[in-house]
Design a protein around this motif. Structure first.
Motif, mmCIF file in Angstrom:
data_model
loop_
_atom_site.group_PDB
_atom_site.id
_atom_site.type_symbol
_atom_site.label_atom_id
_atom_site.label_comp_id
_atom_site.label_asym_id
_atom_site.label_seq_id
_atom_site.Cartn_x
_atom_site.Cartn_y
_atom_site.Cartn_z
ATOM 1 N N LEU A 192 11.628 9.944 -12.678
ATOM 2 C CA LEU A 192 11.849 8.493 -12.712
ATOM 3 C C LEU A 192 12.357 7.996 -11.360
ATOM 4 N N VAL A 193 13.191 8.791 -10.699
ATOM 5 C CA VAL A 193 13.656 8.412 -9.357
ATOM 6 C C VAL A 193 12.448 8.247 -8.438
ATOM 7 N N GLU A 194 11.553 9.222 -8.442
ATOM 8 C CA GLU A 194 10.361 9.148 -7.586
ATOM 9 C C GLU A 194 9.516 7.923 -7.935
ATOM 10 N N TYR A 195 9.343 7.680 -9.227
ATOM 11 C CA TYR A 195 8.549 6.534 -9.672
ATOM 12 C C TYR A 195 9.171 5.211 -9.203
ATOM 13 N N CYS A 196 10.485 5.096 -9.286
ATOM 14 C CA CYS A 196 11.177 3.867 -8.901
ATOM 15 C C CYS A 196 11.110 3.604 -7.402
ATOM 16 N N ARG A 197 10.626 4.566 -6.633
ATOM 17 C CA ARG A 197 10.511 4.414 -5.189
ATOM 18 C C ARG A 197 9.065 4.095 -4.777
ATOM 19 N N THR A 198 8.234 3.669 -5.760
ATOM 20 C CA THR A 198 6.834 3.368 -5.488
ATOM 21 C C THR A 198 6.542 1.884 -5.708
ATOM 22 N N MET A 199 5.465 1.424 -5.085
ATOM 23 C CA MET A 199 5.013 0.054 -5.298
ATOM 24 C C MET A 199 4.624 -0.161 -6.756
ATOM 25 N N ARG A 200 4.030 0.849 -7.349
ATOM 26 C CA ARG A 200 3.600 0.715 -8.749
ATOM 27 C C ARG A 200 4.772 0.321 -9.648
ATOM 28 N N SER A 201 5.947 0.858 -9.374
ATOM 29 C CA SER A 201 7.108 0.515 -10.204
ATOM 30 C C SER A 201 7.494 -0.955 -10.054
ATOM 31 N N ARG A 202 7.289 -1.525 -8.873
ATOM 32 C CA ARG A 202 7.661 -2.924 -8.640
ATOM 33 C C ARG A 202 6.780 -3.888 -9.428
ATOM 34 N N GLU A 203 5.627 -3.428 -9.870
ATOM 35 C CA GLU A 203 4.752 -4.270 -10.684
ATOM 36 C C GLU A 203 5.407 -4.622 -12.020
ATOM 37 N N ASN A 204 6.481 -3.937 -12.380
ATOM 38 C CA ASN A 204 7.221 -4.251 -13.606
ATOM 39 C C ASN A 204 8.164 -5.439 -13.425
ATOM 40 N N TRP A 205 8.409 -5.850 -12.177
ATOM 41 C CA TRP A 205 9.241 -7.024 -11.920
ATOM 42 C C TRP A 205 8.388 -8.249 -12.263
ATOM 43 N N PRO A 206 8.846 -9.101 -13.160
ATOM 44 C CA PRO A 206 8.028 -10.258 -13.558
ATOM 45 C C PRO A 206 7.571 -11.085 -12.356
ATOM 46 N N GLY A 207 6.258 -11.318 -12.296
ATOM 47 C CA GLY A 207 5.685 -12.132 -11.232
ATOM 48 C C GLY A 207 5.368 -11.393 -9.949
ATOM 49 N N ALA A 208 5.620 -10.066 -9.901
ATOM 50 C CA ALA A 208 5.395 -9.299 -8.670
ATOM 51 C C ALA A 208 3.919 -8.983 -8.469
ATOM 52 N N VAL A 209 3.472 -9.164 -7.222
ATOM 53 C CA VAL A 209 2.111 -8.826 -6.824
ATOM 54 C C VAL A 209 2.216 -7.938 -5.586
ATOM 55 N N PRO A 210 1.756 -6.669 -5.690
ATOM 56 C CA PRO A 210 1.866 -5.746 -4.559
ATOM 57 C C PRO A 210 1.081 -6.233 -3.348
ATOM 58 N N SER A 211 1.617 -5.888 -2.164
ATOM 59 C CA SER A 211 0.956 -6.272 -0.930
ATOM 60 C C SER A 211 0.757 -5.060 -0.018
ATOM 61 N N TYR A 212 1.861 -4.315 0.270
ATOM 62 C CA TYR A 212 1.799 -3.253 1.272
ATOM 63 C C TYR A 212 2.850 -2.192 0.963
ATOM 64 N N GLU A 213 2.455 -0.921 1.097
ATOM 65 C CA GLU A 213 3.386 0.192 0.910
ATOM 66 C C GLU A 213 3.129 1.224 1.992
ATOM 67 N N SER A 214 4.200 1.632 2.685
ATOM 68 C CA SER A 214 4.074 2.657 3.705
ATOM 69 C C SER A 214 5.420 3.331 3.903
ATOM 70 N N GLY A 215 5.464 4.626 3.676
ATOM 71 C CA GLY A 215 6.706 5.362 3.872
ATOM 72 C C GLY A 215 7.838 4.810 3.033
ATOM 73 N N TYR A 216 8.866 4.293 3.700
ATOM 74 C CA TYR A 216 10.044 3.759 3.011
ATOM 75 C C TYR A 216 10.017 2.237 2.915
ATOM 76 N N THR A 217 8.840 1.623 3.054
ATOM 77 C CA THR A 217 8.723 0.171 3.030
ATOM 78 C C THR A 217 7.785 -0.275 1.908
ATOM 79 N N LEU A 218 8.249 -1.255 1.123
ATOM 80 C CA LEU A 218 7.441 -1.883 0.089
ATOM 81 C C LEU A 218 7.457 -3.386 0.373
#
Length: 154
Positions: free
Chosen positions: A17-43
Motif C-alpha cells: 500500500l505504501v508503494e501504491y500510495c506513491r503512484t499517480m494511479r493512487s491520486r486518481e482516487n482524489w475526487p476530481g483528480a486528472v493525472p498529467s505527469y509522473e516521473s521519479g518522485y514527482t506527480l
C-alpha cells in the motif's frame, strides 16, 4: 495553514500500500483528480474543485514525494510537499501518510494528514472558509476510501 486528518483501515500488505500510495494511479482516487505527469518522485495532476463555499475551479498540483521511513514500531511513513496553482496564484501544502500495521485481528490503518493554505478570498469568501474546510475533510475521507478499495482490487 489548515489541517485535515482522515484515518481508514485496510487489508493487505502494508509495504504494497505504501508503494501504491506513491503512484499517480493512487491520486486518481482524489475526487476530481486528472493525472498529467509522473516521473521519479514527482506527480503532477489537475483537480477540479467543486466544494461548498468555493468557486468551481481547476487547480494544478505539483507534488514531490519524500523518502519512506520505516519505524522501529513497524509503522511506515512518508510525506509530500505540494505546490498548488490556483487561478489567483500559488499556495503550499503538504501531506503525511502514516501506515500502522495491525495485529491480533486488528486491521492495518492509514492516517492521512493534509496541511494546506486556504485559497484566496477571491475564490472562497472568508465567511465560507468553514464550509470549505468541511468539504476538504469530506474529500480526504473519500480519498482514503477510494485508496483502500482500489488497493484491494489490485
Amino acid at each position: 495553514m489548515e489541517t485535515v486528518v482522515a484515518t481508514r483501515t485496510f487489508d493487505g500488505d502494508v509495504k504494497s500500500l505504501v508503494e501504491y500510495c506513491r503512484t499517480m494511479r493512487s491520486r486518481e482516487n482524489w475526487p476530481g483528480a486528472v493525472p498529467s505527469y509522473e516521473s521519479g518522485y514527482t506527480l503532477i495532476y489537475t483537480v477540479g474543485m467543486n466544494l461548498s463555499g468555493a468557486a468551481f475551479v481547476d487547480i494544478e498540483i505539483d507534488e514531490k514525494l519524500g523518502e519512506v521511513e520505516e519505524r522501529s514500531d513497524g509503522s511506515v511513513r512518508f510525506t509530500t510537499t505540494q505546490r498548488v496553482t490556483w487561478p489567483t496564484g500559488h499556495a503550499d501544502a503538504n501531506t503525511d501518510y502514516l501506515f500502522t500495521p495491525g495485529e491480533d485481528g486488528i486491521p492495518h490503518t492509514l492516517q492521512f494528514t493534509y496541511r494546506y493554505e486556504p485559497p484566496s478570498t477571491k475564490l472562497v469568501k472568508t465567511k465560507a472558509l468553514p464550509a470549505f474546510h468541511a468539504g476538504m475533510e469530506a474529500v480526504a475521507a473519500i480519498y482514503l476510501k477510494g485508496l483502500a478499495k482500489s488497493f484491494s482490487h489490485n
